[in-house]
Every structure is written in C-alpha cells, then in structure tokens.
Design an enzyme around this catalytic site. Structure first.
Site, PDB file in Angstrom:
ATOM      1  N   HIS A 131       0.835  -1.194   0.000  1.00 36.60           N
ATOM      2  CA  HIS A 131       0.000   0.000   0.000  1.00 36.60           C
ATOM      3  C   HIS A 131       0.877   1.254   0.000  1.00 36.60           C
ATOM      4  O   HIS A 131       2.082   1.180   0.198  1.00 36.60           O
ATOM      5  CB  HIS A 131      -0.918   0.019   1.228  1.00 36.60           C
ATOM      6  CG  HIS A 131      -2.072  -0.922   1.126  1.00 36.60           C
ATOM      7  ND1 HIS A 131      -1.948  -2.270   1.387  1.00 36.60           N
ATOM      8  CD2 HIS A 131      -3.375  -0.721   0.784  1.00 36.60           C
ATOM      9  CE1 HIS A 131      -3.121  -2.858   1.217  1.00 36.60           C
ATOM     10  NE2 HIS A 131      -4.002  -1.936   0.840  1.00 36.60           N
ATOM     11  N   LYS A 135      -0.330   4.597   4.742  1.00 39.56           N
ATOM     12  CA  LYS A 135      -1.172   3.621   5.455  1.00 39.56           C
ATOM     13  C   LYS A 135      -0.552   3.299   6.809  1.00 39.56           C
ATOM     14  O   LYS A 135       0.652   3.050   6.913  1.00 39.56           O
ATOM     15  CB  LYS A 135      -1.333   2.347   4.623  1.00 39.56           C
ATOM     16  CG  LYS A 135      -2.344   1.362   5.233  1.00 39.56           C
ATOM     17  CD  LYS A 135      -2.682   0.260   4.248  1.00 39.56           C
ATOM     18  CE  LYS A 135      -3.669  -0.740   4.832  1.00 39.56           C
ATOM     19  NZ  LYS A 135      -4.946  -0.095   5.219  1.00 39.56           N
TER      20      LYS A 135
END
Length: 242
Positions: A131, A135
């Site tokens: 990600h 995140k």
C-alpha cells in the site's frame, strides 16, 4: 434515492464515496469527521458508511443503534474489542463489516477459500500486500480478510495459524501456517497476492487496486444493499449473492 451518511468524510475513502454516490443512484446525507457529532447524521441518513478510525468506531456504532440506522464499516485496523462491539450492535441494526469493499477482492476471497480447501495443508500459504506510504496499519484489512478465507477453507482460524513478517533466525516454516508480508511505499492504492506454494509448483491469486473508486463503488453498492436489511451482521459476499 438512498441517503448515505459518511463517517470519515474528509479522508481519502470518504471523499471518493462522496464523488461517486450520485452516479450510483444515491444521495449524500452528510458527513462527520473527528470532533464532530455522529448522532444527527445517523438520524438524517438511510444508511451509514464508516471509513474513519478504529478509535471512533464505538461512538459511530452507538449513534447507528440509537437511530436504528444500518451501517457499513470499512475501517481497518480493528481488534477483538471492536469486533465484539460490532457483534453487539448487530443485535439491533444491520451491520456490514469488511476489510475491503472491492467487488473484485470479494470474489478473490471466495477463490482463496476454495483453493485452501482443495489443496490441503501441505501447500504453504503466504499473503503479500503493498500500500501507499501513508497507510498506518499492517497487515492490511484486506490481507487479513484473505487470510481468514484461507483459514476457513482449511477448517481452522486465522488466530491459530497466522505468522507475521519474519526476521532473524526464525527456523523452518511450520506446516499449515499462513504467513503475511507488508510493503509500504509511493502511492500504491492496494496490491494483494495470495501464494499457494507446493512441491515443484506454485499458484498465485491476486488483485491490484488501480483506482480508489473501486472501493467507493463497492461501499455504495453495499450501503444500498444493506439499507433495508434486518438487524444482523453481514459481509460483502452476501452483497454479491455468494
């Protein structure tokens, strides 16, 4: 049209949902963020969507229960206490909780469960996810969702078989475990790969999220599906009729 209230409306997912709601045949009832009062929105909306933070979940569930308003929970990083709160709320209102609202990921979870069931524990399972750099939780909610699907296929629980990122002299791999590796960097929306590794062969089942709107569309679809459902706890597979 279905009026959707958004908890976490200023976040990435909240903004994406607000952008595409009308294209999906719904309306935005309003939004609430940190420091706001979730109660009024719960009364104004036909259904709520929560993509805020784990710390806010309890108050959002309480507002949903008080107003008898169904709620879709896409917030990740939840622990056992959060899931207990969700179970309790589901006794009064319809609650759909998922680690990923993408319809593609939902189908992937079914394929992972089927593969795990048919291949058996001698096939090692590793889940790799990547990600964007911002995140804050790892493994991702989607990776855990896929791990739970794999565990279900094997007739066990993820809590019994989960192994997070390895470092140092950790010894040989234990048969039947489900491993996780998390990568972070750049602006990656969300990549997930489930690897089934056997002797002399390997199966890889994966999904790449190229645009955040795939999650927003899935969240709106889930909200519109949930709006008239009776109290209970639901998942994305039911939205797809699986």
């Amino acid at each position: 049209m279905t009026a959707i209230g958004i908890y976490g409306s200023a976040g990435r997912m909240g903004r994406a949902i607000a952008t595409i709601v009308e294209t999906e045949g719904a309306d935005v009832a309003g939004g609430v963020d940190a420091g706001g009062d979730p109660t009024a929105l719960a009364h104004d909306a036909d259904v709520l969507v929560d993509f805020s933070t784990p710390a806010a979940l309890e108050s959002h569930l309480a507002a949903a229960v008080a107003a008898r308003t169904p709620i879709v929970i896409g917030t990740t990083g939840l622990n056992a206490t959060h899931h207990a709160l969700i179970d309790r709320a589901a006794g009064s209102v319809a609650v759909l909780q998922t680690g990923n609202t993408s319809l593609g990921v939902t189908l992937l979870s079914i394929l992972v469960r089927e593969a795990a069931q048919r291949l058996g524990p001698e096939w090692d399972i590793e889940i790799v996810e990547m990600h964007h750099r911002h995140k804050v939780d790892a493994p991702s909610g989607t990776a855990l969702l896929l791990g739970e699907s794999a565990a279900q296929g094997r007739g066990t629980t993820l809590g019994e078989e989960r192994v997070d990122s390895r470092a140092g002299l950790v010894g040989a791999r234990t048969e039947g475990t489900i491993g996780f590796a998390s990568l972070r960097g750049g602006s990656v929306v969300g990549d997930h790969m489930v690897v089934f590794a056997g002797e002399g062969e390997r199966i890889e089942l994966g999904h790449r999220g190229e645009d955040r709107t795939i999650f927003a569309r899935g969240a709106v679809k889930a909200a519109m599906w949930l709006a008239d459902k009776p109290a209970g706890r639901y998942g994305m597979t039911e939205v797809l009729g699986l």
